[in-house]
Design a protein around this motif. Sequence first.
Motif, PDB file in Angstrom:
ATOM      1  N   ARG A   1       0.862  -1.192   0.000  1.00 23.85           N
ATOM      2  CA  ARG A   1       0.000   0.000   0.000  1.00 23.85           C
ATOM      3  C   ARG A   1       0.895   1.237   0.000  1.00 23.85           C
ATOM      4  N   ASN A   2       0.595   2.196  -0.843  1.00 22.35           N
ATOM      5  CA  ASN A   2       1.365   3.438  -0.915  1.00 22.35           C
ATOM      6  C   ASN A   2       2.845   3.129  -1.197  1.00 22.35           C
ATOM      7  N   LYS A   3       3.762   3.686  -0.423  1.00 25.36           N
ATOM      8  CA  LYS A   3       5.193   3.505  -0.689  1.00 25.36           C
ATOM      9  C   LYS A   3       5.782   2.374   0.148  1.00 25.36           C
ATOM     10  N   ASP A   4       6.685   1.630  -0.492  1.00 25.16           N
ATOM     11  CA  ASP A   4       7.414   0.593   0.225  1.00 25.16           C
ATOM     12  C   ASP A   4       8.641   1.225   0.880  1.00 25.16           C
ATOM     13  N   GLN A   5       8.794   1.005   2.188  1.00 25.49           N
ATOM     14  CA  GLN A   5       9.914   1.616   2.910  1.00 25.49           C
ATOM     15  C   GLN A   5      10.733   0.566   3.671  1.00 25.49           C
ATOM     16  N   SER A   6      10.662  -0.669   3.233  1.00 28.69           N
ATOM     17  CA  SER A   6      11.258  -1.751   4.013  1.00 28.69           C
ATOM     18  C   SER A   6      12.726  -1.976   3.700  1.00 28.69           C
ATOM     19  N   PRO A   7      13.572  -2.067   4.741  1.00 29.14           N
ATOM     20  CA  PRO A   7      14.961  -2.472   4.569  1.00 29.14           C
ATOM     21  C   PRO A   7      15.149  -3.970   4.812  1.00 29.14           C
ATOM     22  N   TYR A   8      14.048  -4.676   5.014  1.00 30.65           N
ATOM     23  CA  TYR A   8      14.071  -6.068   5.479  1.00 30.65           C
ATOM     24  C   TYR A   8      14.396  -7.031   4.340  1.00 30.65           C
ATOM     25  N   TYR A   9      15.158  -8.080   4.640  1.00 31.85           N
ATOM     26  CA  TYR A   9      15.327  -9.185   3.702  1.00 31.85           C
ATOM     27  C   TYR A   9      15.051 -10.489   4.435  1.00 31.85           C
TER      28      TYR A   9
ATOM     29  N   THR B   1      23.457  -0.261   3.551  1.00 29.02           N
ATOM     30  CA  THR B   1      22.748   0.279   4.719  1.00 29.02           C
ATOM     31  C   THR B   1      21.641  -0.643   5.208  1.00 29.02           C
ATOM     32  N   SER B   2      21.570  -1.859   4.664  1.00 24.03           N
ATOM     33  CA  SER B   2      20.570  -2.836   5.102  1.00 24.03           C
ATOM     34  C   SER B   2      20.929  -4.196   4.523  1.00 24.03           C
ATOM     35  N   TYR B   3      20.267  -5.237   5.042  1.00 24.39           N
ATOM     36  CA  TYR B   3      20.487  -6.564   4.478  1.00 24.39           C
ATOM     37  C   TYR B   3      19.814  -6.710   3.119  1.00 24.39           C
ATOM     38  N   ALA B   4      18.758  -5.934   2.876  1.00 26.31           N
ATOM     39  CA  ALA B   4      18.168  -5.940   1.535  1.00 26.31           C
ATOM     40  C   ALA B   4      19.191  -5.448   0.506  1.00 26.31           C
ATOM     41  N   GLU B   5      19.903  -4.384   0.846  1.00 23.27           N
ATOM     42  CA  GLU B   5      20.943  -3.875  -0.056  1.00 23.27           C
ATOM     43  C   GLU B   5      22.097  -4.870  -0.189  1.00 23.27           C
ATOM     44  N   LEU B   6      22.413  -5.570   0.892  1.00 25.38           N
ATOM     45  CA  LEU B   6      23.497  -6.542   0.839  1.00 25.38           C
ATOM     46  C   LEU B   6      23.187  -7.632  -0.183  1.00 25.38           C
ATOM     47  N   MET B   7      21.914  -8.001  -0.296  1.00 27.01           N
ATOM     48  CA  MET B   7      21.523  -9.031  -1.259  1.00 27.01           C
ATOM     49  C   MET B   7      21.480  -8.481  -2.686  1.00 27.01           C
ATOM     50  N   ASP B   8      21.022  -7.267  -2.859  1.00 31.56           N
ATOM     51  CA  ASP B   8      20.982  -6.654  -4.197  1.00 31.56           C
ATOM     52  C   ASP B   8      20.449  -5.234  -4.043  1.00 31.56           C
ATOM     53  N   LYS B   9      21.262  -4.260  -4.410  1.00 37.19           N
ATOM     54  CA  LYS B   9      20.827  -2.869  -4.283  1.00 37.19           C
ATOM     55  C   LYS B   9      19.760  -2.513  -5.317  1.00 37.19           C
ATOM     56  N   ASN B  10      19.747  -3.211  -6.434  1.00 42.66           N
ATOM     57  CA  ASN B  10      18.820  -2.850  -7.514  1.00 42.66           C
ATOM     58  C   ASN B  10      18.388  -4.101  -8.261  1.00 42.66           C
ATOM     59  N   PRO B  11      17.477  -4.883  -7.694  1.00 43.73           N
ATOM     60  CA  PRO B  11      17.064  -6.119  -8.362  1.00 43.73           C
ATOM     61  C   PRO B  11      16.330  -5.841  -9.663  1.00 43.73           C
ATOM     62  N   PRO B  12      16.440  -6.735 -10.641  1.00 40.34           N
ATOM     63  CA  PRO B  12      15.738  -6.541 -11.916  1.00 40.34           C
ATOM     64  C   PRO B  12      14.232  -6.705 -11.738  1.00 40.34           C
ATOM     65  N   PRO B  13      13.450  -6.176 -12.671  1.00 37.58           N
ATOM     66  CA  PRO B  13      11.988  -6.329 -12.573  1.00 37.58           C
ATOM     67  C   PRO B  13      11.579  -7.795 -12.592  1.00 37.58           C
TER      68      PRO B  13
END
Length: 552
Positions: free
Chosen positions: A151-159, A457-469
């Motif tokens: 809903r609205n904007k995703d703000q999660s740093p979670y992986y 800056t998060s474990y989500a970024e550690l896995m991939d800062k910019n995942p493909p669509p």
Amino acid sequence: MKRSIRLAGLLSALVVLSLATGCAQKKNTGSAIPARKPIKISVFTIQPRQQPNPDNKAYKYLKEKLGVTFEWDILVGEVAQKRGVMIAGEDYPDMIEINETQFIDAGALIPLEDLVEKYGPNIKAHFGEHWDKLRSPDGHIYYLTNWGIIRNKDQSPYYGASAMWVQKEVLKEAGYPKVVTMDQYFDLLVNYAKKHPTINGQKTIPFTILTYDWHAFCMWNPPNFLAGNPNDGNGIVDPNTLQYKTFFTMDISKRWFKKLNELNAQGYIDRAAFTDNYDQYLAKLASGRVLGMHDQRWQFQNADDSLRDAGMYNRTFAPLPVVFDESIRPHYRDYPIPNLGRGVGISKKAKDPVRIIQFINDLLSEEVQRMMQWGIEGEDWQRNEKGEPYRTPEQRKNWENVTWQEQNRALLVRDIFPNWEGSFNDGYPWDLSYYYPEREALTRPEDKELWAAYGVTSYAELMDKNPPPNPIWYPTWTLPNPPDGSDAQIALQRCDQTMRKYLPKIILSAPADFEKVWAEYVDQMKANGISIYEAYMEDQVKKRVAAWSKKK
């Protein structure tokens, strides 16, 4: 199976802060919740959890605010056996949690679309463009998925999805090395185990595997990710031809199991993994002596939380996007997706389906969702003089404590029924710990040190800062299962049995016997009719692409 695993792009701290602060004074756009007649809803859940505490304040809130109480039938033993008994006797509670199609195929659940049209405007608005994705092949909607609706904007740093997980202490002692390949990953674990043969007085386990019941995908899924493929369930889809092939007998799987075979011969694989149940797996992780495993975090989060609560945060786990070779781009992380095929439905034995839909509709109001996700205002969080939400150190400690959570939150309702994710209408994230000031207060020094070492800056970024669509069909694990009794279903069932028999044998055999046992396994999988299952799945992929392309 996965719960919905909430993966997200991380907004910068300033963007999140300005978004939430600037929108803090916006009014709740949700309508008032009407008074309704009380109802007790009986629910079968596949979650192996505790019965809620009678004094649980979140359930008291739901009773007072929404007029709803619950009677929980919590799974004990294997879900397939319980499900079979329920279907055979048509002994159903009001609501059933599903993660497969068997209850739908058996006619245990009623269609929901007309009920939602009449009594569930919040439900319809919640699912929005994803509503038609819930439809079964017969055109009806029999369940409401729990997670993955942003809903609205995703703000999660979670992986919390698939990864090769490693103890944070192992990375720290090694100086936060570059760990890209499978060989580098296992070398890291082995070197630490050699230096520390025991942890907390118990033998160190370099690598364990969850093999129990349906969780066994942790044993056979890794080669798919190591080869750089996304989580498309049992197979790989060619984006150009839409051809579907399982990876179970491919060379990538052979490479993975050969590595495990070699490590086992050297004494670095947990042999008890092939007989332990799920609880024993979690207990091993919670002991702090397991260095690594392939899993999805929602499966072992309770063990990770137990380590934290026991003062062993250094032995909690970090995800790594490990691949076979450095030339491969990892594709573990994806964009948030609806958790299709998992959720809750209303059984044909339900006493009052209309009232149940009204409850779910009320549950999806912003006011109630804020309580479900943040807790009770004034007790679990409050606002400062600027109207900004915050928690005290004591409240943060409670919110991280597994026992406190079970006793004070409606976790079963949260995990089974539909949830908001993303942001509330006032701009704040659905999880208060994602709000930047709270995130900073909660982030532990061990994590900050690890992130800084790897430039994230998060474990989500550690896995991939910019995942493909995500591809249009993605993911195939949400496609309908082959119908019971069909050739494809029988083939898959036989292959499942073969994998459970042969893969542990392949890992545990002498290295000199590996090629022979692997060849036997491949021949048996072919004889099982794996190609029949692949043809079924390819047909389902093409049907989904055709159906979902029409919406574009």
